[in-house]
Write a protein that holds these residues in place. Structure first.
Motif, short mmCIF file in Angstrom:
data_model
loop_
_atom_site.label_atom_id
_atom_site.label_comp_id
_atom_site.label_asym_id
_atom_site.label_seq_id
_atom_site.Cartn_x
_atom_site.Cartn_y
_atom_site.Cartn_z
N MET A 109 1.36 -5.68 -48.75
CA MET A 109 0.72 -6.81 -48.07
C MET A 109 1.04 -8.13 -48.75
O MET A 109 1.29 -9.15 -48.10
CB MET A 109 -0.79 -6.60 -47.99
N GLN A 110 1.05 -8.14 -50.09
CA GLN A 110 1.40 -9.35 -50.81
C GLN A 110 2.83 -9.80 -50.48
O GLN A 110 3.08 -10.99 -50.25
CB GLN A 110 1.26 -9.13 -52.33
N ALA A 111 3.75 -8.84 -50.45
CA ALA A 111 5.14 -9.18 -50.15
C ALA A 111 5.27 -9.77 -48.75
O ALA A 111 5.96 -10.77 -48.53
CB ALA A 111 6.02 -7.94 -50.29
N ALA A 112 4.59 -9.15 -47.78
CA ALA A 112 4.67 -9.63 -46.40
C ALA A 112 3.97 -10.98 -46.24
O ALA A 112 4.52 -11.91 -45.63
CB ALA A 112 4.04 -8.60 -45.46
N TRP A 113 2.76 -11.10 -46.76
CA TRP A 113 1.98 -12.33 -46.63
C TRP A 113 2.71 -13.52 -47.24
O TRP A 113 2.72 -14.62 -46.68
CB TRP A 113 0.61 -12.15 -47.27
N LEU A 151 12.84 -2.64 -65.13
CA LEU A 151 12.70 -1.40 -64.37
C LEU A 151 11.43 -1.48 -63.54
O LEU A 151 10.35 -1.80 -64.06
CB LEU A 151 12.61 -0.20 -65.32
N GLU A 152 11.55 -1.21 -62.23
CA GLU A 152 10.40 -1.18 -61.33
C GLU A 152 10.21 0.24 -60.81
O GLU A 152 11.18 0.91 -60.44
CB GLU A 152 10.61 -2.13 -60.15
N LEU A 153 8.95 0.68 -60.76
CA LEU A 153 8.62 2.03 -60.30
C LEU A 153 7.55 1.96 -59.21
O LEU A 153 6.58 1.21 -59.33
CB LEU A 153 8.10 2.89 -61.46
N ASP A 154 7.75 2.76 -58.18
CA ASP A 154 6.76 2.93 -57.11
C ASP A 154 6.48 4.43 -57.04
O ASP A 154 7.23 5.19 -56.43
CB ASP A 154 7.31 2.39 -55.80
N SER A 155 5.40 4.86 -57.69
CA SER A 155 5.09 6.28 -57.82
C SER A 155 4.05 6.67 -56.78
O SER A 155 2.87 6.34 -56.91
CB SER A 155 4.59 6.58 -59.24
N VAL A 167 7.13 -2.76 -51.42
CA VAL A 167 6.25 -2.55 -52.58
C VAL A 167 6.89 -3.14 -53.83
O VAL A 167 6.22 -3.81 -54.64
CB VAL A 167 5.94 -1.06 -52.77
N MET A 168 8.19 -2.93 -54.01
CA MET A 168 8.89 -3.49 -55.17
C MET A 168 8.84 -5.01 -55.16
O MET A 168 8.65 -5.65 -56.20
CB MET A 168 10.35 -3.03 -55.17
N ASN A 169 9.01 -5.61 -53.98
CA ASN A 169 8.94 -7.07 -53.88
C ASN A 169 7.54 -7.57 -54.25
O ASN A 169 7.39 -8.62 -54.88
CB ASN A 169 9.30 -7.52 -52.48
N GLY A 170 6.53 -6.80 -53.86
CA GLY A 170 5.17 -7.15 -54.26
C GLY A 170 4.96 -7.01 -55.76
O GLY A 170 4.24 -7.81 -56.37
N LEU A 171 5.60 -6.02 -56.36
CA LEU A 171 5.53 -5.85 -57.82
C LEU A 171 6.04 -7.09 -58.54
O LEU A 171 5.44 -7.56 -59.51
CB LEU A 171 6.38 -4.65 -58.25
N ALA A 172 7.16 -7.61 -58.07
CA ALA A 172 7.74 -8.80 -58.70
C ALA A 172 6.79 -9.98 -58.60
O ALA A 172 6.62 -10.74 -59.55
CB ALA A 172 9.08 -9.12 -58.05
#
Length: 243
Positions: free
Chosen positions: A108-112, A4-8, A232-237
């Motif tokens: 930014m992490q996901a994009a970079w 489960l991923e959350l972006d609050s 954001v979710m992609n960065g979470l992973a």
């Protein structure tokens, strides 16, 4: 493995369920709703869960509440991601990196980590419009936070008498010939101009877009652009893989 991923955020709680790294369910709870009831109902129908991870910018109380709910239902701890000023080739230059906002850092992490050219501009167009710039060396140059299109229109409605305001999505940035078009086209043109001004910094740059207004912005971007709805979710992973 089911995750489960959350972006609050400040206005909504976005969620996504992955099974073996593939999204199988996702949705949003608005903070104005009785979100806790809906969230509990959602979790009760997920079944077994192996892991839960979150980006939280909505305060300590929300962090503790989400962690408590997940612990009670699944017996696991919610992994709350925090910012790392230098990580995976991305270096922050914020005066206080921990004040950046973990959602912006994850985007930014996901994009970079996706960008082939190196230099990239990250745009999240929701309640607020955030723009962050990363150079070819992976150094975050800084960014902007301005009102999103709906907030700009609400400001006009609140502070100006007898204006017709439409909250429908706008596609044009041409000069308007009636008041409602002058407002709608002008608000979109302001956002587009802010983004395009940053693309002129580099000969080769990719603009990554997310958020509800991204479909209106993307046709007007002068550089290569990529719509990444779950940035954001992609960065979470990414953040979780190296913990």
């Amino acid at each position: 493995m089911k995750i489960l991923e959350l972006d609050s955020g400040n206005t909504r709680l976005k969620w996504r369920v992955l099974h073996n790294e593939r999204p199988i369910h996702q949705g949003v709870f608005l903070n104005t709703e009785d979100w806790e009831v809906g969230f509990n109902a959602l979790l009760s129908n997920i079944g077994m869960l192996d892991k839960a991870r979150a980006s939280i910018v909505s305060g300590t109380d929300r962090s503790q509440l989400l962690a408590s709910i997940i612990r009670k239902i699944f017996g696991i701890e919610l992994q709350i991601i925090s910012i790392r000023p230098i990580w995976r080739g991305l270096q922050l230059q914020y005066e206080n990196p921990l004040k950046l906002g973990v959602d912006r850092w994850l985007a930014m992490q996901a994009a970079w980590n996706h960008s082939s050219s190196g230099a990239c501009i990250i745009v999240d167009s929701g309640t607020a419009l955030t723009v962050d710039v990363i150079d070819h060396q992976g150094v975050h140059q800084g960014g902007f936070i301005v009102p999103g299109q709906v907030l700009m229109k609400k400001a006009l409605l609140t502070n100006t008498a007898e204006l017709g305001i439409s909250y429908e999505p706008t596609a044009s940035i041409e000069l308007g010939n009636k008041t409602i078009d002058c407002i709608n086209h002008g608000v979109l043109a302001m956002s587009v101009s802010l983004i395009n001004a940053q693309t002129e910094r580099y000969d080769d740059v990719t603009v990554y877009l997310a958020g509800g207004d991204a479909p209106q912005l993307e046709p007007h971007i002068r550089a290569r652009s990529i719509y990444m709805s779950d940035m954001v979710m992609n960065g979470l992973a990414l953040a979780d893989r190296e913990n």
